[in-house]
Design an enzyme around this catalytic site. Structure first.
Site, PDB file in Angstrom:
ATOM      1  N   SER A  79       0.660 -13.019   2.377  1.00 51.50           N
ATOM      2  CA  SER A  79      -0.485 -13.853   2.740  1.00 51.50           C
ATOM      3  C   SER A  79      -0.287 -15.288   2.299  1.00 51.50           C
ATOM      4  CB  SER A  79      -1.735 -13.347   2.024  1.00 51.50           C
ATOM      5  OG  SER A  79      -1.960 -12.008   2.322  1.00 51.50           O
ATOM      6  N   HIS A  89       2.426 -12.477   9.489  1.00 52.33           N
ATOM      7  CA  HIS A  89       1.200 -12.288   8.710  1.00 52.33           C
ATOM      8  C   HIS A  89       0.102 -11.701   9.595  1.00 52.33           C
ATOM      9  CE1 HIS A  89      -2.221 -14.241   6.195  1.00 52.33           C
ATOM     10  NE2 HIS A  89      -2.038 -12.987   5.861  1.00 52.33           N
ATOM     11  N   GLU A 120       0.077 -14.733  12.141  1.00 54.20           N
ATOM     12  CA  GLU A 120       0.736 -16.011  11.832  1.00 54.20           C
ATOM     13  C   GLU A 120       2.234 -15.721  11.742  1.00 54.20           C
ATOM     14  OE1 GLU A 120      -1.919 -19.038   9.193  1.00 54.20           O
ATOM     15  OE2 GLU A 120      -1.471 -17.157   8.198  1.00 54.20           O
ATOM     16  N   ASN A 144      -5.015 -18.589   4.857  1.00 49.01           N
ATOM     17  CA  ASN A 144      -5.515 -18.409   3.486  1.00 49.01           C
ATOM     18  C   ASN A 144      -5.713 -19.721   2.739  1.00 49.01           C
ATOM     19  OD1 ASN A 144      -6.100 -15.663   3.229  1.00 49.01           O
ATOM     20  ND2 ASN A 144      -3.921 -15.249   3.452  1.00 49.01           N
TER      21      ASN A 144
HETATM   22  N1  LIG Z   1      -5.533  -6.842   2.304  1.00 52.59           N
HETATM   23  C1  LIG Z   1      -5.584  -7.794   3.235  1.00 52.59           C
HETATM   24  O1  LIG Z   1      -6.654  -8.083   3.802  1.00 52.59           O
HETATM   25  C2  LIG Z   1      -4.317  -8.498   3.642  1.00 52.59           C
HETATM   26  C3  LIG Z   1      -4.323  -9.255   4.826  1.00 52.59           C
HETATM   27  C4  LIG Z   1      -3.136  -9.860   5.254  1.00 52.59           C
HETATM   28  C5  LIG Z   1      -1.996  -9.740   4.480  1.00 52.59           C
HETATM   29  N2  LIG Z   1      -2.028  -9.018   3.314  1.00 52.59           N
HETATM   30  C6  LIG Z   1      -0.782  -8.900   2.551  1.00 52.59           C
HETATM   31  O2  LIG Z   1      -0.212  -7.626   2.810  1.00 52.59           O
HETATM   32  C7  LIG Z   1       0.525  -7.198   1.651  1.00 52.59           C
HETATM   33  C8  LIG Z   1       0.012  -5.839   1.217  1.00 52.59           C
HETATM   34  O3  LIG Z   1      -1.350  -5.963   0.887  1.00 52.59           O
HETATM   35  P1  LIG Z   1      -2.333  -4.700   0.946  1.00 52.59           P
HETATM   36  O4  LIG Z   1      -3.711  -5.241   0.953  1.00 52.59           O
HETATM   37  O5  LIG Z   1      -1.885  -3.752   2.007  1.00 52.59           O
HETATM   38  O6  LIG Z   1      -2.045  -4.069  -0.504  1.00 52.59           O
HETATM   39  P2  LIG Z   1      -2.319  -2.575  -0.998  1.00 52.59           P
HETATM   40  O7  LIG Z   1      -2.453  -2.677  -2.476  1.00 52.59           O
HETATM   41  O8  LIG Z   1      -3.408  -1.933  -0.208  1.00 52.59           O
HETATM   42  O9  LIG Z   1      -0.960  -1.823  -0.608  1.00 52.59           O
HETATM   43  C9  LIG Z   1       0.286  -2.178  -1.151  1.00 52.59           C
HETATM   44  C10 LIG Z   1       1.170  -0.944  -1.049  1.00 52.59           C
HETATM   45  O10 LIG Z   1       2.510  -1.312  -1.411  1.00 52.59           O
HETATM   46  C11 LIG Z   1       3.040  -0.225  -2.121  1.00 52.59           C
HETATM   47  N3  LIG Z   1       4.223  -0.663  -2.878  1.00 52.59           N
HETATM   48  C12 LIG Z   1       4.265  -1.387  -4.017  1.00 52.59           C
HETATM   49  N4  LIG Z   1       5.555  -1.560  -4.399  1.00 52.59           N
HETATM   50  C13 LIG Z   1       6.322  -0.930  -3.463  1.00 52.59           C
HETATM   51  C14 LIG Z   1       7.718  -0.741  -3.297  1.00 52.59           C
HETATM   52  N5  LIG Z   1       8.573  -1.237  -4.198  1.00 52.59           N
HETATM   53  N6  LIG Z   1       8.165  -0.051  -2.238  1.00 52.59           N
HETATM   54  C15 LIG Z   1       7.298   0.456  -1.326  1.00 52.59           C
HETATM   55  N7  LIG Z   1       5.952   0.317  -1.422  1.00 52.59           N
HETATM   56  C16 LIG Z   1       5.479  -0.370  -2.483  1.00 52.59           C
HETATM   57  C17 LIG Z   1       1.900   0.249  -3.007  1.00 52.59           C
HETATM   58  O11 LIG Z   1       2.126   1.553  -3.504  1.00 52.59           O
HETATM   59  C18 LIG Z   1       0.736   0.181  -2.015  1.00 52.59           C
HETATM   60  O12 LIG Z   1       0.590   1.383  -1.293  1.00 52.59           O
HETATM   61  C19 LIG Z   1       0.358  -8.296   0.611  1.00 52.59           C
HETATM   62  O13 LIG Z   1       1.441  -9.170   0.691  1.00 52.59           O
HETATM   63  C20 LIG Z   1      -0.926  -8.979   1.047  1.00 52.59           C
HETATM   64  O14 LIG Z   1      -1.011 -10.318   0.622  1.00 52.59           O
HETATM   65  C21 LIG Z   1      -3.159  -8.380   2.894  1.00 52.59           C
END
Ligand SMILES: NC(=O)c1ccc[n+]([C@@H]2O[C@H](COP(=O)([O-])OP(=O)(O)OC[C@H]3O[C@@H](n4cnc5c(N)ncnc54)[C@H](O)[C@@H]3O)[C@@H](O)[C@H]2O)c1
Length: 289
Positions: free
Chosen positions: A119, A140, A152, A190
């Site tokens: 993000s 993104h 994005e 963001n």
């Molecule tokens: N939540 C949102 O609204 C949103 C929106 C756009 C982008 N993002 C981005 O997406 C990414 C993930 O965010 P999220 O909200 O899905 O987080 P989340 O916490 O829901 O999920 C992250 C997942 O990654 C897994 N993980 C951690 N280390 C790992 C590894 N070494 N190998 C494999 N899996 C691993 C965790 O176990 C977890 O299941 C981040 O970079 C975040 O900034 C999030």
């Protein structure tokens, strides 16, 4: 470059949604996470999401079964040798992302593109930590992935034109509308959204209004579909805090200082919908194991 199989790293909020739209669009997906429990939870959410499509007549039962048949889960990074394209959606932390990309890289052919769903983190910096900076890009997606049209597309300094084109084609074929944005902290989305959410948390902390009042002002007065605090709960307060830290450190500007209440809520594991408690409470059925 033809993409048939995509490896999605991380089966959380974003990873499961990205996997869902890809299998729906005809791609095979190998979903990877650190534990089988997280993978099972992600796969169950995908099955539920596709069910919703059937209920709304957007998908036939047969198409749902076929889509689910294209999904495989694995905790072993060595299985990723079968993929043509990687989308990384693990925790919003530079070291975590570099760790997973480096673990995966020896198992991937040199032509495989690494896209990060970060993000806010610099794509140029992530790319430099791999052996393939020309084949690293930001893709993104937005939450909830099956609903939100925007992606994005963020090229880093070394990203090749072919990588950019392949990534945009993938996003378009998965039903999304890519918008090119240069590599800068928080990109566009963001950099605009998170300071608003952070300010809403300051308003709550200072007692200017309660959570519902703050959200109602933005919904009723600005026509936002969700208030900033509801949206923070949907995104995950840990993700919001991580993004604010990237903005704060990336611009060296105090206007991006994370609100102390946001830090306190994350320390208390009040992360929003995913833990059942954020600025609002949620039924336990929406909580991840
Ligand atoms: N939540 C949102 O609204 C949103 C929106 C756009 C982008 N993002 C981005 O997406 C990414 C993930 O965010 P999220 O909200 O899905 O987080 P989340 O916490 O829901 O999920 C992250 C997942 O990654 C897994 N993980 C951690 N280390 C790992 C590894 N070494 N190998 C494999 N899996 C691993 C965790 O176990 C977890 O299941 C981040 O970079 C975040 O900034 C999030």
């Amino acid at each position: 470059m033809e993409i048939k199989t995509v490896g999605v790293l991380g089966a959380g909020t974003m990873g499961h949604g990205i996997a869902q739209i890809l299998v729906r669009s005809g791609y095979k997906v190998l979903l990877n996470d650190v534990s089988q429990q997280f993978l099972d939870s992600g796969a169950a959410r995908i099955a539920k999401g596709l069910n919703r499509d059937v209920e709304k007549n957007r998908l036939s039962q047969e198409e749902r079964e076929q889509a689910l048949g294209r999904l495989t889960t694995t905790t072993r990074v060595s299985d990723l040798e079968a993929v043509d394209f990687i989308i990384e959606a693990v925790t919003e932390n530079f070291d975590a992302k570099v760790g997973v990309l480096r673990a995966v890289e020896p198992h991937c052919g040199p032509g495989v593109i690494f896209a990060s769903n970060t993000s806010s983190i610099s794509i140029t910096r992530l790319a430099a930590a791999t052996q393939r900076p020309a084949r690293v890009i930001g893709l993104h997606f937005f939450n909830p992935v099956p609903v939100m049209k925007l992606v994005e597309v963020v090229p880093g300094l070394e990203t090749s034109a072919e990588t950019l084109e392949t990534a945009e084609t993938l996003a378009t074929s998965a039903g999304k509308s890519p918008v090119r944005v240069n590599d800068a902290p928080g990109f566009i989305s963001n950099r605009l959204l998170m300071p608003m959410i952070n300010e809403a948390i300051y308003c709550l902390m200072e007692g200017v209004a309660d959570a519902k009042g703050i959200d109602d002002v933005m919904k009723l007065g600005m026509n936002h579909p969700m208030g900033p605090l509801e949206l923070a709960d949907l995104i995950g307060l840990d993700v919001c805090l991580d993004i604010m830290k990237v903005l704060y450190e990336g611009f060296c500007d105090s206007k991006y200082r994370p609100c102390p209440l946001l830090e306190k809520m994350v320390n208390a594991r009040r992360l929003g919908r995913k833990t059942g408690q954020g600025f609002y409470g949620y039924p336990t059925s929406s909580v991840r194991p």
